[in-house]
Structures are given as structure tokens and as C-alpha cells.
Design an enzyme around this catalytic site. Structure first.
Site, PDB file in Angstrom:
ATOM      1  N   PHE A 135       5.566  -5.794   0.662  1.00 26.94           N
ATOM      2  CA  PHE A 135       6.788  -5.423  -0.057  1.00 26.94           C
ATOM      3  C   PHE A 135       6.422  -4.897  -1.441  1.00 26.94           C
ATOM      4  O   PHE A 135       5.707  -5.558  -2.194  1.00 26.94           O
ATOM      5  CB  PHE A 135       7.719  -6.629  -0.195  1.00 26.94           C
ATOM      6  N   GLU A 136       6.932  -3.739  -1.779  1.00 26.00           N
ATOM      7  CA  GLU A 136       6.639  -3.117  -3.061  1.00 26.00           C
ATOM      8  C   GLU A 136       7.937  -2.666  -3.724  1.00 26.00           C
ATOM      9  O   GLU A 136       9.036  -2.965  -3.243  1.00 26.00           O
ATOM     10  CB  GLU A 136       5.678  -1.937  -2.856  1.00 26.00           C
ATOM     11  N   GLY A 137       7.788  -1.940  -4.828  1.00 25.51           N
ATOM     12  CA  GLY A 137       8.954  -1.378  -5.512  1.00 25.51           C
ATOM     13  C   GLY A 137       9.945  -2.441  -5.936  1.00 25.51           C
ATOM     14  O   GLY A 137       9.611  -3.379  -6.659  1.00 25.51           O
ATOM     15  N   MET A 144       0.845  -1.192   0.000  1.00 22.53           N
ATOM     16  CA  MET A 144       0.000   0.000   0.000  1.00 22.53           C
ATOM     17  C   MET A 144       0.872   1.230   0.000  1.00 22.53           C
ATOM     18  O   MET A 144       1.993   1.205   0.463  1.00 22.53           O
ATOM     19  CB  MET A 144      -0.902   0.006   1.219  1.00 22.53           C
TER      20      MET A 144
END
Length: 598
Positions: A384-386, A1
Site C-alpha cells: 500500500f502506497e500513496g 513498489m
């Protein structure tokens, strides 16, 4: 998010070029026949195996339908069928195409495989090539395809003219179908051999799921405590038999991640606990009782590769109405006393985490444990993103990952689950790019050049599927994603949520490989991620579309154009980004959930 609304990077692949092959045409003999099945695509895609394809009513050359296929990335949108032929015989393959870089060809000829192509066909153009089968060749595959990233092409009136194979009869239907073993995720079957059969097809609830050469098969990737119906057919060159009598088996209760003490249908939301934005700060004690799981956003690392996670509550200078630590901890206990779960969520837009070493893995475990213990939390959410998760070029099998950041994360989460026991709630909130996009692309791809993050969550989810309490993919801030119907689905309506969730509950081939299937998750493990309001993220849908989504997936009513592969009344519920944004919008998302599930 995300604290803001990031846009995912587009998946790209390098364009390739190959020299064209051409062949002289030859006239058909009087006794020859057209062996291509459904060459005019009047019966949809019947007889053809395709990627990224569908039939359309315009443009067509003859009849009422034609093929439209759309290459993208590393997929050149091939449609093929295997045809029975005679050995040492001449054949002429023809078809009409429109578009740029469209190919028509034959493989498995036993002599020289052939193809022909057009660089540009703004209107219907006939392609023709010929070949001779080898001395022992009895089956040839004919195909058409486009080229990577060049846009949609069309095909119609495909023919394969030449001597047909001697007429035969399909085999009889198999008898004696029975179950030989049943587990929480699989059913083993066996049946009696059929004279003249060269193989067998296995059907689960009327859908073909497997082909085998022998008289036994194990169907895997099933949901625990669920009844399934199975049938088999016998196959030879003349066709497929009628289906056998059905047998029904109910899978056993699996170990699973457990329900974590959640209600049958749960409302999950992220609470901005460490920062403020336009939605305003919301005290934990002020979160309404409708919220069953509250994810505290966010725990973040001291550096990307340290593995050292810290949770810092929003300072008074940023959040003037923030509660004291004592009141915050008291609110956690009060929520838990009311049967709610409070988790620490790690990551978010700004909190990228790369566990590149075992030392970082161990630091992750110890630092996250400290946060959980300090606040008495119920579990952990991974957001976890990016660039947190990315696959190395040699990491091509989601069942056996090799990339350190993937392997170390799996190890860390298993360690935490083992430390806190079966009541520990483990959830994940990946973006569609890291999960459903894996249906088309996985990692850097066969030829390289793809985004190595594509599908990178799949090995983590798969390795932890028996420990995972909830998976709620973010069905927002997403580009178009291909569903199991080989159509692209875009945000903004119920169909997107239906298609994305159906993939999780049905399972899907990874990188288009039908032999490499990501198995389905249990419906009680799956919630649907949506933005709470138009301010919360791209892809917000109105309450009526939320209701359509739930009706279709749990009741198979109120569905749109996407046909689901099952009905899942045990679907866990809804997740939203965020509690704060829902409060800002007058609790519309919460009221929609309460109105539906009561």
C-alpha cells in the site's frame, strides 16, 4: 513498489511562536559550584538527553567540542539534563549559543520555570537566566533547544552555578538477579532491594533498556529463540551503582508467522505480471531458480474505497510475449514444486486501497481469496502506497489504532491468515516514510500540521507481527531518515540500509517518546528492499555496498559510521524491485545475492 519512480511528499509541520521569557542575572556566591555535567560537550552527549543532536569539532567556543542540534517538523531538538540542587536556593544558568531562535532554560524549579533566548546569533552569544528553587525542590532540569524548522543551532559551555547538594554515595550493586518467566518475546526479572536506592536500571546485552522504581521488571520486544544477557544497577541522587552479576535467558520459540517454508536466506522479487514498462515483460517460467519469493505485481481495486481487488494479466497488446493463462498457472505450479513461493501483491503506485468501511473490508477478503484460489497462490503481499494508509487526528497510539482504514486492514489480513492457515505467506513492502519516519513523527502530531500518513504502517505491522512472514521496507525513493543514532541517513550507500534495518531489528521510540517503543521484529521476518538497477528506482547501490550492508548486519564486520545494536545472522535476505529490471540489467542483483549466500 512503483511502475515509475515517485517522490514521497515531504513531512511538514506548522511553525509556532511563543513569547520570550527573560530573567535578570545574579552573581554566583563564593561557595557555589558549577553543577552542569559535561557543559562543554567534551565527552560527547554524556549526561545529556537529546533529539536530533550530535557533537561537532567546529564551530566550538572553547575546548574541542560543541553541541549541534537540528530542529525539524515538530521536533525542536532539545538537549536536557536533570541536576541535583538544594531547596530554597538561588541559581544562575548560562550558556553560549549560535543560530536562530535558540533557547536556554530550566524547568521543575519549584517556583517559576525560566528561559531566555536569542532570535539570531551569527556568532557565539551568551544567554543567562536565574531562578530560585522551591522549599522542597531537590532536582531541576536544564535544557537548550531551537525552534521548529529553523535550521541547526550550536551550544557550548553551559553552566549552572549555585549551591550543590550534600555529597552522597551511589548505592551498592543489586544482588540476587534472576529470571522469573520467559516467553518468546519477553523475560521477567527480579532482584533484591538495595538500601538507599531510589530506582533501578535494567541492561540488556550491556545497553540500558529500562528504569523502574521496584525490584522487578519485564523486558519485552525480544526475538524468539534468542539468548540475552541481563544486568541491573541501583540508582540514587548520588549516581548509579556498578552492574550486578549477569544472568542469561533464552527466549522460547514463538508462534510467529513462521518461515512459510522459506530457505534460511531468501531472494524476493516483484514480477511485472499485469503491465509492461521499459524493463520488458518476463514470463514467470523464465524467472531463474535463485528467486525464492515471486510477488505478482499488482492486484488493484476497482475503486479506491471498494475493497474489490482484481488481478488482470498484461494484455497481448501491451506485452506481446505474454504467456497464456494455462501456461501462467503451469509456471506457478512448477515454481511451487521447486520450493518457491508465488504471492499476489496488492497496491503499488497506482493501486491505492482504502478500506474505510467493514463492507469494503469484507469485499477485500472475498476478492483477494478469489485471486489466491484461482491461481493457487501461496500468500499475499501488501504494498500500500500513496494515500492508502493515513491516521486520523485522534489516532496517537500505534498499539491501539482507531482509524477505520487501519483497523479494517488489520482485520482483513488476520481473517485471510486464519482462513489459509500457518503455511500462508504474508508479507509487506511499506516505504520508509510509513515505518522508520515514525521514529520522529507519528500521524498529525501533538500540535497537528504533520502529514497524517507518517508512521501509518506501524500499527498494521505491530498488530500482525505474530502472523507476518516477511517485512521488506522499500529502502529507496526515500528522503533522509533519522536513525537510532539521532543522525539523518540518506540513500546511496550501505549506511542507509544498515541504519534502517537496525531500527527494525532493535526497535525504536515512536515520535521520539522513549516510553512508547515499537518492538523489534525477528531477524527471520526482515529482508532489505533495494532497487535492482539504476533504472528501477532512486537509491540503487552497487554490489559492493550490498555486501557491506550484509556483512555489517549479519557479522558486524565491514561496517561504516553507523554502529548497529546487534548482529543478526538470521536476517532473512534481500527484496528488490524488480525481477524484470534485474533481468534488464543482466541479473546483477541476483548474482550479488547468490555470491553472498551461496
Amino acid at each position: 513498489m512503483d511502475r515509475t519512480r515517485p517522490v514521497l511528499a515531504l513531512l511538514t509541520a506548522a511553525a509556532l511562536a511563543v513569547p520570550a521569557l527573560t530573567a535578570l542575572s545574579s552573581p554566583a556566591r563564593a561557595a557555589d559550584a558549577d553543577l552542569a555535567r559535561n557543559g562543554g560537550f567534551e565527552a560527547g552527549l554524556d549526561g545529556w538527553t537529546c533529539t536530533a543532536a550530535r557533537t561537532v569539532t567546529s564551530p566550538v567556543r572553547t575546548g574541542g567540542s560543541a553541541l549541534q542540534a537540528t530542529p525539524a517538523g515538530s521536533d525542536h531538538a532539545q538537549c536536557s539534563q536533570t541536576v541535583t540542587v538544594q531547596p530554597d536556593s538561588p541559581y544562575t544558568l548560562s550558556g553560549y549559543v549560535r543560530g536562530s531562535y535558540v533557547y536556554l532554560g530550566a524547568s521543575g524549579t519549584g517556583t517559576t520555570d525560566v528561559s531566555t533566548w536569542t532570535q539570531s546569533a551569527p556568532d557565539w552569544q551568551r544567554l543567562t537566566t536565574t531562578f530560585r528553587t522551591g522549599a522542597s525542590t531537590t532536582r531541576v532540569t536544564i535544557y537548550t533547544h531551537g525552534w521548529y524548522g529553523t535550521g541547526a543551532y550550536h551550544a557550548d559551555d553551559v553552566t549552572l552555578i549555585g549551591p550543590g547538594a550534600p555529597a552522597g554515595q551511589p548505592p551498592a550493586a543489586p544482588a540476587g538477579l534472576r529470571t522469573t518467566a520467559v516467553t518468546s518475546s519477553g523475560v521477567a526479572l527480579s532482584w533484591s532491594a538495595v538500601s538507599g536506592a531510589t530506582g533501578y536500571a535494567v541492561y540488556r546485552d550491556g545497553v540500558k533498556v529500562q528504569t523502574v522504581g521496584g525490584t522487578s521488571a519485564t523486558v519485552t520486544g525480544l526475538s524468539a529463540s534468542t539468548a540475552y544477557s541481563f544486568q541491573v544497577t541501583a540508582v540514587n541522587d548520588a549516581g548509579e551503582s556498578a552492574k550486578s552479576a549477569a544472568v542469561t535467558a533464552t527466549t522460547t520459540a514463538g508462534p510467529g508467522g513462521g518461515s512459510g517454508g522459506l530457505p534460511a536466506h531468501a531472494l524476493i522479487g516483484y514480477l511485472h505480471a499485469s503491465f509492461a514498462n521499459g524493463s520488458g515483460y518476463t514470463r514467470l517460467a523464465d524467472v531463474p531458480d535463485s528467486w525464492d519469493v515471486i510477488d505478482l505485481a499488482f492486484g488493484e481495486p476497482t475503486s479506491i474505497t471498494s475493497g474489490d481487488i482484481r488481478f488482470t494479466r498484461c494484455p497481448v497488446t501491451e506485452c506481446p510475449n505474454v504467456e497464456s493463462d494455462a501456461d501462467f498457472k503451469a509456471a506457478i505450479k512448477a515454481k511451487q514444486a521447486a520450493g518457491k513461493k508465488v504471492l499476489i501483491s496488492i497496491g503499488g503506485q497506482n493501486g491505492q486501497v482504502q478500506l474505510t468501511t467493514t463492507a469494503a473490508r469484507d469485499t477485500f477478503v472475498s476478492s483477494v481469496s478469489k485471486i489466491i484460489d484461482q491461481y493457487g497462490l501461496d500468500g499475499l503481499d501488501i504494498d500500500f502506497e500513496g494515500h492508502s494508509l493515513s491516521l486520523n487526528a485522534d489516532d496517537t497510539d500505534f498499539k491501539n489504532p482507531r482509524t477505520p482504514v487501519i483497523v479494517n486492514l488489520i482485520s482483513a489480513l488476520k481473517t485471510l491468515k486464519a482462513k489459509y492457515g500457518s503455511a500462508f505467506v504474508l508479507s509487506m513492502a511499506p516505504e520508509t516514510f510509513f515505518v522508520q519516519m515514525g521514529h520522529q513523527y507519528y500521524g498529525t502530531g501533538q500540535w497537528g500540521g504533520q502529514d497524517p500518513r507518517c508512521g501509518a504502517y506501524l500499527p498494521v505491522i505491530h498488530a500482525l507481527r505474530d502472523d507476518l512472514t516477511l517485512l521488506h521496507v522499500q529502502d529507496y525513493n526515500s528522503g533522509p531518515i533519522m536513525g537510532l543514532d539521532h543522525q539523518y541517513h540518506s540513500m546511496g550507500g550501505a549506511d542507509f540500509h544498515i541504519a534502517m534495518t537496525d531500527m527494525l531489528l532493535t526497535g525504536f521510540p515512536v515520535a521520539g517518546n522513549a516510553a512508547d517503543v515499537f518492538p523489534p521484529l525477528r531477524p527471520d521476518q526482515v529482508a532489505i528492499g533495494m532497487p535492482a538497477s539504476v533504472n528501477a528506482g532512486n537509491g540503487h547501490v552497487a554490489p559492493a555496498e550490498v555486501t557491506k550492508t550484509l556483512d555489517c548486519l549479519t557479522k558486524k564486520t565491514n561496517c561504516g559510521s553507523y554502529a548497529t545494536h546487534g548482529t543478526w545472522p538470521a536476517l532473512r535476505g534481500l527484496m528488490t524491485w524488480s525481477v524484470n529490471w534485474d533481468r534488464f540489467a543482466g541479473w546483477e542483483f541476483q548474482r550479488t545475492f547468490d555470491g553472498y549466500f551461496g
